[in-house]
Design a protein around this motif. Sequence first.
Motif, PDB file in Angstrom:
ATOM      1  N   ASP A 277      42.819  57.854  39.584  1.00 41.25           N
ATOM      2  CA  ASP A 277      41.924  57.007  40.386  1.00 41.25           C
ATOM      3  C   ASP A 277      41.124  57.835  41.388  1.00 41.25           C
ATOM      4  N   HIS A 278      41.783  58.822  41.996  1.00 43.52           N
ATOM      5  CA  HIS A 278      41.100  59.687  42.974  1.00 43.52           C
ATOM      6  C   HIS A 278      39.946  60.429  42.299  1.00 43.52           C
ATOM      7  N   TYR A 279      40.204  60.982  41.134  1.00 36.54           N
ATOM      8  CA  TYR A 279      39.170  61.706  40.395  1.00 36.54           C
ATOM      9  C   TYR A 279      38.025  60.763  40.005  1.00 36.54           C
ATOM     10  N   THR A 280      38.379  59.596  39.479  1.00 37.13           N
ATOM     11  CA  THR A 280      37.363  58.627  39.044  1.00 37.13           C
ATOM     12  C   THR A 280      36.516  58.165  40.226  1.00 37.13           C
ATOM     13  N   LEU A 281      37.168  57.922  41.373  1.00 39.05           N
ATOM     14  CA  LEU A 281      36.443  57.476  42.562  1.00 39.05           C
ATOM     15  C   LEU A 281      35.456  58.533  43.041  1.00 39.05           C
ATOM     16  N   LEU A 282      35.911  59.790  43.114  1.00 39.28           N
ATOM     17  CA  LEU A 282      35.015  60.853  43.565  1.00 39.28           C
ATOM     18  C   LEU A 282      33.848  61.025  42.597  1.00 39.28           C
ATOM     19  N   GLU A 283      34.131  60.947  41.310  1.00 37.91           N
ATOM     20  CA  GLU A 283      33.078  61.057  40.301  1.00 37.91           C
ATOM     21  C   GLU A 283      32.053  59.931  40.486  1.00 37.91           C
ATOM     22  N   ARG A 284      32.559  58.725  40.743  1.00 34.79           N
ATOM     23  CA  ARG A 284      31.689  57.571  40.980  1.00 34.79           C
ATOM     24  C   ARG A 284      30.871  57.758  42.260  1.00 34.79           C
ATOM     25  N   GLN A 285      31.519  58.256  43.310  1.00 36.24           N
ATOM     26  CA  GLN A 285      30.828  58.466  44.588  1.00 36.24           C
ATOM     27  C   GLN A 285      29.684  59.475  44.453  1.00 36.24           C
ATOM     28  N   ILE A 286      29.894  60.529  43.659  1.00 37.17           N
ATOM     29  CA  ILE A 286      28.852  61.554  43.461  1.00 37.17           C
ATOM     30  C   ILE A 286      27.613  60.922  42.822  1.00 37.17           C
ATOM     31  N   ILE A 287      27.836  60.060  41.838  1.00 35.15           N
ATOM     32  CA  ILE A 287      26.720  59.391  41.160  1.00 35.15           C
ATOM     33  C   ILE A 287      25.988  58.449  42.119  1.00 35.15           C
TER      34      ILE A 287
ATOM     35  N   GLY B 279      27.736  46.231  34.991  1.00 34.87           N
ATOM     36  CA  GLY B 279      27.640  47.447  34.196  1.00 34.87           C
ATOM     37  C   GLY B 279      27.276  48.694  34.983  1.00 34.87           C
ATOM     38  N   THR B 280      26.789  48.542  36.213  1.00 27.90           N
ATOM     39  CA  THR B 280      26.395  49.712  37.009  1.00 27.90           C
ATOM     40  C   THR B 280      27.590  50.256  37.790  1.00 27.90           C
ATOM     41  N   PHE B 281      27.606  51.565  38.023  1.00 29.22           N
ATOM     42  CA  PHE B 281      28.716  52.204  38.722  1.00 29.22           C
ATOM     43  C   PHE B 281      28.841  51.736  40.177  1.00 29.22           C
ATOM     44  N   SER B 282      27.718  51.356  40.785  1.00 31.00           N
ATOM     45  CA  SER B 282      27.749  50.978  42.205  1.00 31.00           C
ATOM     46  C   SER B 282      28.008  49.496  42.425  1.00 31.00           C
ATOM     47  N   SER B 283      28.200  48.742  41.350  1.00 31.60           N
ATOM     48  CA  SER B 283      28.452  47.305  41.465  1.00 31.60           C
ATOM     49  C   SER B 283      29.843  47.036  42.065  1.00 31.60           C
ATOM     50  N   PRO B 284      29.944  46.121  43.060  1.00 29.64           N
ATOM     51  CA  PRO B 284      31.265  45.788  43.631  1.00 29.64           C
ATOM     52  C   PRO B 284      32.243  45.245  42.590  1.00 29.64           C
ATOM     53  N   THR B 285      31.737  44.421  41.674  1.00 31.96           N
ATOM     54  CA  THR B 285      32.637  43.867  40.648  1.00 31.96           C
ATOM     55  C   THR B 285      33.119  44.955  39.697  1.00 31.96           C
ATOM     56  N   ASN B 286      32.281  45.969  39.464  1.00 32.44           N
ATOM     57  CA  ASN B 286      32.695  47.104  38.638  1.00 32.44           C
ATOM     58  C   ASN B 286      33.806  47.882  39.333  1.00 32.44           C
ATOM     59  N   LEU B 287      33.644  48.118  40.631  1.00 32.30           N
ATOM     60  CA  LEU B 287      34.687  48.813  41.405  1.00 32.30           C
ATOM     61  C   LEU B 287      35.988  48.018  41.393  1.00 32.30           C
ATOM     62  N   LYS B 288      35.876  46.709  41.587  1.00 32.54           N
ATOM     63  CA  LYS B 288      37.064  45.838  41.607  1.00 32.54           C
ATOM     64  C   LYS B 288      37.829  45.927  40.296  1.00 32.54           C
ATOM     65  N   LYS B 289      37.080  45.904  39.194  1.00 37.25           N
ATOM     66  CA  LYS B 289      37.699  45.933  37.875  1.00 37.25           C
ATOM     67  C   LYS B 289      38.274  47.315  37.561  1.00 37.25           C
ATOM     68  N   THR B 290      37.513  48.362  37.873  1.00 38.80           N
ATOM     69  CA  THR B 290      37.936  49.731  37.550  1.00 38.80           C
ATOM     70  C   THR B 290      39.212  50.109  38.287  1.00 38.80           C
ATOM     71  N   PHE B 291      39.279  49.779  39.580  1.00 40.63           N
ATOM     72  CA  PHE B 291      40.407  50.217  40.413  1.00 40.63           C
ATOM     73  C   PHE B 291      41.438  49.110  40.669  1.00 40.63           C
ATOM     74  N   LYS B 292      41.268  47.976  39.958  1.00 47.17           N
ATOM     75  CA  LYS B 292      42.236  46.866  40.041  1.00 47.17           C
ATOM     76  C   LYS B 292      42.475  46.454  41.506  1.00 47.17           C
ATOM     77  N   ILE B 293      41.382  46.243  42.220  1.00 52.09           N
ATOM     78  CA  ILE B 293      41.465  45.833  43.625  1.00 52.09           C
ATOM     79  C   ILE B 293      41.928  44.376  43.684  1.00 52.09           C
ATOM     80  N   PRO B 294      42.965  44.048  44.469  1.00 51.37           N
ATOM     81  CA  PRO B 294      43.449  42.662  44.555  1.00 51.37           C
ATOM     82  C   PRO B 294      42.370  41.726  45.111  1.00 51.37           C
ATOM     83  N   ASP B 295      42.462  40.451  44.733  1.00 48.81           N
ATOM     84  CA  ASP B 295      41.470  39.461  45.176  1.00 48.81           C
ATOM     85  C   ASP B 295      41.363  39.395  46.697  1.00 48.81           C
ATOM     86  N   LYS B 296      42.498  39.418  47.386  1.00 51.99           N
ATOM     87  CA  LYS B 296      42.472  39.318  48.847  1.00 51.99           C
ATOM     88  C   LYS B 296      41.690  40.464  49.470  1.00 51.99           C
TER      89      LYS B 296
END
Length: 339
Positions: free
Chosen positions: A145-155, A203-220
């Motif tokens: 997750d750390h690697y994926t997040l940093l990769e996403r942040q760079i983009i 579908g975009t890397f910067s989308s909040p719903t994409n981040l939620k799905k990718t990193f399994k962020i809880p609803d709360k």
Amino acid sequence: WQDYSNDWSPRDTVRRMQRGKVCSLERFRSLQDKLVLLDEAVAGHDGNVITAVLIFLKRTLRREILFRELEVRQVALCHLIHFLKETGEQKLLLDLLRFLDRTEEVALSQYREHLNIQDVEKRREFLKGCIGLPFSAEDTSHIQDHYTLLERQIIIEANDRRLETAGQSEIFRKYPRKASILNMPLVTTLFYSCFYHYTEAEGTFSSPTNLKKTFKIPDKQYVLTALAARAKLRAWDDVDALFTTKNWLGYTKKKAPIGFHRVVEILQKNSAPVQVLQEYVRLVEDVETRLNLAIKYKCHDVVIETYRDLKDRIQLTAYKCKVERGSADEEKINSVLNN
């Protein structure tokens, strides 16, 4: 002179060290004497003395001998590991952990090295190399997750910097970025995404719903973060949509996984207008909590409606003194009392 010249035994030496006396450890030359000195230091339960003796042994013994003897002396071993972490002696620490066959600790210790890498591309490559290290299943997921997040942040950073520089985006012109998104925590990245990229497709890397799905962020966590971001922008329609759900019959209702009392507090911190606040105060289920929030934030309509539903004439009459004379709120109270 006596401190240096007298031939103190290991026990006496440790006792003198505990009292802050100067003691030369160089007289302990044989391996046996050094180990007795270490055992006496451990028996004395003084961390400073144990550390001082370990520094002496580290300097005067070969690594393999030191590691072998510490393996059967767990207290001293823990002190040395802590000391090496504090002083940043990474190579010796890794050699010790490998000798002890603590593969997960070796991997974690290597992973911590990313903190010393300032260049973001080099850090990304380093994290990519860490994924294959012998971590536990939970830690492996964290590293991925750390690697994926940093990769996403760079983009995201590269794209947003370009948009901001070109002046092509209204939100960047109106709310210039205060800091880079690189190396920020996941929640900070989600807030940033909800602030600047809320309406983007999944579908975009910067989308909040994409981040939620990718990193399994809880609803709360997602709702809390999105609410804070959209309220800061005073985007009340987005706030409304965040809590509006539709059932299979097509009826809509408001639902908040964090509780509407939390929603009201966040909205108030972001200076939401009374009309918006009142809408969410009404949705607080507990009557006492709803009444307290309505009084605290001067949501007069909610206070009047709640006292009316409770048929509490005394409290409603008392509350009449708190509203402006001749106002619509006073007329509403009079209408309720006369009914």
